[in-house]
Design an enzyme around this catalytic site. Sequence first.
Site, PDB file in Angstrom:
ATOM      1  N   ASN A   9       0.805  -1.226   0.000  1.00  0.00           N
ATOM      2  CA  ASN A   9       0.000   0.000   0.000  1.00  0.00           C
ATOM      3  C   ASN A   9       0.838   1.276   0.000  1.00  0.00           C
ATOM      4  O   ASN A   9       0.424   2.288  -0.565  1.00  0.00           O
ATOM      5  CB  ASN A   9      -0.916   0.006   1.217  1.00  0.00           C
ATOM      6  CG  ASN A   9      -1.520   1.361   1.473  1.00  0.00           C
ATOM      7  OD1 ASN A   9      -2.471   1.787   0.805  1.00  0.00           O
ATOM      8  ND2 ASN A   9      -0.970   2.085   2.446  1.00  0.00           N
ATOM      9  N   TYR A  56       4.513   9.814 -10.953  1.00  0.00           N
ATOM     10  CA  TYR A  56       3.620   9.066 -10.069  1.00  0.00           C
ATOM     11  C   TYR A  56       2.755   8.131 -10.900  1.00  0.00           C
ATOM     12  O   TYR A  56       2.636   6.929 -10.597  1.00  0.00           O
ATOM     13  CB  TYR A  56       2.750  10.026  -9.260  1.00  0.00           C
ATOM     14  CG  TYR A  56       1.758   9.326  -8.361  1.00  0.00           C
ATOM     15  CD1 TYR A  56       2.172   8.756  -7.165  1.00  0.00           C
ATOM     16  CD2 TYR A  56       0.408   9.250  -8.696  1.00  0.00           C
ATOM     17  CE1 TYR A  56       1.267   8.108  -6.327  1.00  0.00           C
ATOM     18  CE2 TYR A  56      -0.500   8.608  -7.875  1.00  0.00           C
ATOM     19  CZ  TYR A  56      -0.068   8.043  -6.697  1.00  0.00           C
ATOM     20  OH  TYR A  56      -0.972   7.399  -5.878  1.00  0.00           O
ATOM     21  N   ALA A  60       3.343   6.977 -13.868  1.00  0.00           N
ATOM     22  CA  ALA A  60       4.174   5.934 -14.472  1.00  0.00           C
ATOM     23  C   ALA A  60       4.461   4.824 -13.469  1.00  0.00           C
ATOM     24  O   ALA A  60       4.442   3.630 -13.806  1.00  0.00           O
ATOM     25  CB  ALA A  60       5.477   6.537 -14.981  1.00  0.00           C
ATOM     26  N   SER A  61       4.712   5.199 -12.213  1.00  0.00           N
ATOM     27  CA  SER A  61       4.998   4.183 -11.193  1.00  0.00           C
ATOM     28  C   SER A  61       3.775   3.314 -10.922  1.00  0.00           C
ATOM     29  O   SER A  61       3.901   2.102 -10.672  1.00  0.00           O
ATOM     30  CB  SER A  61       5.477   4.846  -9.894  1.00  0.00           C
ATOM     31  OG  SER A  61       4.422   5.498  -9.206  1.00  0.00           O
TER      32      SER A  61
END
Length: 243
Positions: A70, A135, A137-138
């Site tokens: 998470n 962000y 892309a991750s």
Amino acid sequence: MLPGLADKVAIVTGHRSGIGAAIEALLREQGCRVHGFDLPEVDLRDLGAIEGHVERVVAAEGRVDILVNNAGVTHLGNLVDTSLEDLDAVLTVNLKAPFLLMKAVIPHMVRQGKGAIVNNASDQAFIGKKDSAIYGASKAAIAQLTMSAALDWGPRGIRVNCVAPGSTDTPMLRRVVAELSARRKLVEGDAYKDAGDSYKDAVPLGRFADPREIAWAVAFLASDAASFMTGVVMPVDGGGVAQ
């Protein structure tokens, strides 16, 4: 109560606030024994220590049944404004740490003949957003990692799924909204539109998610109620990606 969660051993990263805190609380309510990995005790940026953290859980419990990846960090800026250092900082927490946690728990799950992994991506696994290139892309990367791992390990009894939350009322989103609003005010003056209003306008249900709404989706995917689900990237976004 969701089936198959009582007495299960779960690892939840980023469990001290936001969605992670809601996941930890809900899994405990469902009867899980939850081990949280979060600052200050566990720094997921220390990639070399991750396997040791998992092994300590296994030594204490004898098994690990559920992994919830998470924890996440964000960075605001377009591609040109973003440095390689910024990129690496985001990928370290959002992709490299989950990869290593999966790598550490999967052999134990194989030995057990069963396990469930739930990764937390984002609606940005499906859609782009301004000032959120690395962000997004991750999160697209963790979604793809989920699907490939599901194919690799399904025959060994391990299910790997992913939630893709939309805008959720967490400290992270509040920081993003505040920073974006400040940027807009500098450019547009008093006529600027608050970023929080813009985010809500993009949600067909017209509001932010409560963290517990995301937690229920995670708990479902970790439970035997989802026993025939693997490789799923499930939006929990108030209809955002349906547009």
